[in-house]
Write an enzyme that holds these catalytic residues in place. Structure first.
Site, PDB file in Angstrom:
ATOM      1  N   LYS A  46       0.854  -1.195   0.000  1.00 59.58           N
ATOM      2  CA  LYS A  46       0.000   0.000   0.000  1.00 59.58           C
ATOM      3  C   LYS A  46       0.890   1.245   0.000  1.00 59.58           C
ATOM      4  O   LYS A  46       1.885   1.291   0.730  1.00 59.58           O
ATOM      5  CB  LYS A  46      -0.899  -0.019   1.241  1.00 59.58           C
ATOM      6  CG  LYS A  46      -1.921   1.116   1.298  1.00 59.58           C
ATOM      7  CD  LYS A  46      -2.841   1.000   2.526  1.00 59.58           C
ATOM      8  CE  LYS A  46      -3.919   2.076   2.527  1.00 59.58           C
ATOM      9  NZ  LYS A  46      -4.843   1.984   3.663  1.00 59.58           N
TER      10      LYS A  46
ATOM     11  N   SER B  88      -9.923   2.109   2.528  1.00 56.89           N
ATOM     12  CA  SER B  88      -9.008   2.812   1.656  1.00 56.89           C
ATOM     13  C   SER B  88      -7.978   1.918   0.972  1.00 56.89           C
ATOM     14  O   SER B  88      -7.339   2.366   0.020  1.00 56.89           O
ATOM     15  CB  SER B  88      -8.254   3.872   2.471  1.00 56.89           C
ATOM     16  OG  SER B  88      -7.438   3.257   3.462  1.00 56.89           O
TER      17      SER B  88
ATOM     18  N   SER C 129     -10.359   0.018   6.839  1.00 57.06           N
ATOM     19  CA  SER C 129      -9.734   0.011   5.508  1.00 57.06           C
ATOM     20  C   SER C 129      -9.033  -1.274   5.102  1.00 57.06           C
ATOM     21  O   SER C 129      -8.603  -1.392   3.964  1.00 57.06           O
ATOM     22  CB  SER C 129      -8.737   1.158   5.396  1.00 57.06           C
ATOM     23  OG  SER C 129      -9.438   2.348   5.177  1.00 57.06           O
TER      24      SER C 129
HETATM   25  N1  GLN Z   1     -13.502   4.707   5.722  1.00 58.70           N
HETATM   26  C1  GLN Z   1     -12.886   5.204   6.921  1.00 58.70           C
HETATM   27  C2  GLN Z   1     -12.479   6.656   6.752  1.00 58.70           C
HETATM   28  O1  GLN Z   1     -12.623   7.168   5.683  1.00 58.70           O
HETATM   29  C3  GLN Z   1     -11.751   4.343   7.334  1.00 58.70           C
HETATM   30  C4  GLN Z   1     -10.511   4.576   6.576  1.00 58.70           C
HETATM   31  C5  GLN Z   1      -9.384   3.744   7.064  1.00 58.70           C
HETATM   32  O2  GLN Z   1      -9.564   2.758   7.775  1.00 58.70           O
HETATM   33  N2  GLN Z   1      -8.195   4.166   6.723  1.00 58.70           N
HETATM   34  O3  GLN Z   1     -12.038   7.275   7.671  1.00 58.70           O
END
Ligand code: GLN
Length: 490
Positions: free
Chosen positions: A76, A156, A180
């Site tokens: 990532k 994400s 995410s």
């Molecule tokens: N969807 C969540 C956010 O936008 C979690 C994102 C994540 O876990 N990095 O904050």
């Protein structure tokens, strides 16, 4: 060769049925063929991968193989990689080439892994659909039956998930601040685990919300995820929140079974609007665990209903503070102005995307003098209550079972009009981040349109072994063998 699981590929490498160079080349060809369509990688690193694969073959020839020697992975683009551009999918970091390696990726390299490239993601890991990336959206390799409109891979860690599902990587690193790792796992038919906060070092991982961020793996099987986590995890003196606890043999725990375990079903997770398909798969999961010898009991986590609202105060607050460092002076993008303030304004206006700006605004607001007590302080108090809910139910049960996400993968461009609609994706995943406990998503079946649905297993702090055991039992009972439409070995 692309059909091998990570564990199978490892055996084939050790018995010399395949070489690391052959395996890496097969994955590099897959990336060449599919990345233009899926956009899962923002930066493939074929030369680096081939050099690492050659070194892996040399190690194998000397019988000096580590746990991941020759295993090709996607990284990532939130993990700093020495000498390899790291962007967090943001324009503000586009020119950044880290002079150091994150601890998690260094651990993987120590164990012999091959890095295929940097995976796409939501900008600064803010999002649930990969639509906020400065490098454009990622396409989910799964499509609805008889409908080839592109779907989101979740976010994400969407690039990580899409690459593993489409056979463009054997596994991937990911991070989870509010879901995410787990939500993309659910959307792409994969296993993903967010370990206990402190299990993996955050050193060298671009910060989003430091009290919530955790690294973890995405993989095609429970065992593969356990193998990867075993390499990623471990105490790191460079991260003050890293836990100085031994790393158990996670892979050995996967086949333990669930006989005699007590599994809690938190009734608050059953929301009124829950689609029938989601509650059906959840009931199915409970049935599988009963048949495998577990006792399934009803439990209550009364503060769950505040978790999402609290998360969307705490996470933006920490993000606004963490992102203050992107000022155009020290690293990354710089847009000059008449004075220092204008330099900041020009750099940040051009460098950050809309969702990131929204989080910085919300975070700055809830931390500002007049609102700190009403929002931030209140949220911290509720966070303590969410944790105490978990602490009390874990006196009665060994693990919890819930759905991972309130829906299957949705279409690119859907849920984009109102940010709150997007935030609702995280309703089942954020409680684990707010309380620091481990959570894993395992594929449980397909919905009526042929899209994967995941179940979430939550465990006690630092008891990932039980989480893997429960997930292993679900994986075995589910016999999930469906594959995505778009994949390199199709
Ligand atoms: N969807 C969540 C956010 O936008 C979690 C994102 C994540 O876990 N990095 O904050």
């Amino acid at each position: 060769m692309l059909a091998f699981s990570l564990a199978e590929a490892r055996d084939a490498l050790r018995t010399r049925k395949i070489s690391a160079v052959e395996l890496t080349d097969a994955y590099l060809r897959a990336i060449e063929a599919l990345n233009p369509q899926l956009n899962a990688y923002v930066l493939p690193t074929p030369d680096l991968a081939r050099a690492q694969a050659r070194a892996a073959d040399a190690a194998l020839a000397r019988n000096e193989a580590g746990p991941l020697t020759g295993i090709p992975l996607a990284i990532k683009d939130l993990f700093c990689t020495k000498g390899v551009r790291t962007t967090a999918a943001s324009r503000i970091l586009e020119p950044f080439v880290p002079p150091y390696e994150s601890t998690v990726t260094a651990n993987l390299l120590r164990d012999g892994a091959v890095f295929l490239g940097k995976a796409n993601m939501d900008e600064f890991a803010m999002g649930s659909s990969n639509m906020t990336s400065a490098f454009g959206p990622v396409t989910n390799p799964w499509t609805r039956r008889g409908d080839n409109r592109p779907l989101v891979p979740g976010g994400s860690s969407g690039g990580s998930a899409a690459s593993v599902a489409a056979r463009m990587a054997l596994g991937a690193t990911a991070t989870d601040t509010g879901g995410s790792i787990r939500q993309p796992a659910s959307f792409c038919g994969l296993v993903g685990i967010k370990p206990t906060y402190g299990r993996c070092s955050r050193w060298g991982v671009v910060a989003f919300a430091s009290s919530l961020d955790q690294a973890g793996p995405l993989a095609r099987t429970v065992r593969d995820a356990a193998i990867l986590l075993g390499s990623m995890a471990g105490y790191d003196p460079k991260d003050a929140t890293s836990a100085d606890v031994p790393v158990p043999d996670f892979a050995a725990a996967c086949a333990r079974g669930v006989k005699g375990l007590r599994i809690g079903i938190p009734r608050e997770y059953f929301s009124d609007g829950m689609p029938e398909e989601i509650s059906a798969i959840w009931r199915q999961g409970q049935q599988w665990l009963r048949e495998a010898g577990a006792t399934v009991v009803d439990v209550s986590l009364p503060h769950t209903k505040y978790a999402l609202a609290t998360y969307y105060i705490v996470a933006p607050a920490e993000a606004s503070s963490n992102l203050a460092r992107y000022d155009g002076v020290r690293f990354g993008l710089r847009r000059d102005g008449a004075d220092l303030t204008e330099l900041y304004e020009n750099t940040r206006a051009e460098g950050f995307g809309d969702e990131v700006k929204r989080r910085v605004l919300i975070g700055t607001y809830v931390l500002s003098a007049g609102y700190y007590d009403a929002y931030y302080l209140k949220a911290q108090k509720v966070r303590a209550l969410i944790l105490s809910d978990f602490t009390s139910v874990f006196r009665e049960v060994d693990a919890l079972l819930t759905p991972t996400a309130p829906s299957a993968a949705f279409g690119q461009g859907e849920k984009m009009d109102d940010p709150v609609t997007m935030y609702l994706n995280d309703v089942f995943t954020v409680p684990a981040n707010m309380s620091g406990i481990p959570g894993l998503s395992v594929p449980a079946g397909l919905d009526a349109q042929g899209l994967p649905l995941g179940l979430q297993v939550l465990g006690k702090p630092f008891d990932e072994e039980t989480v893997f055991a429960v997930a292993g039992a679900i994986e075995q009972a589910a016999g999930f063998s469906a594959v995505p439409t778009i994949r390199a070995d199709a």
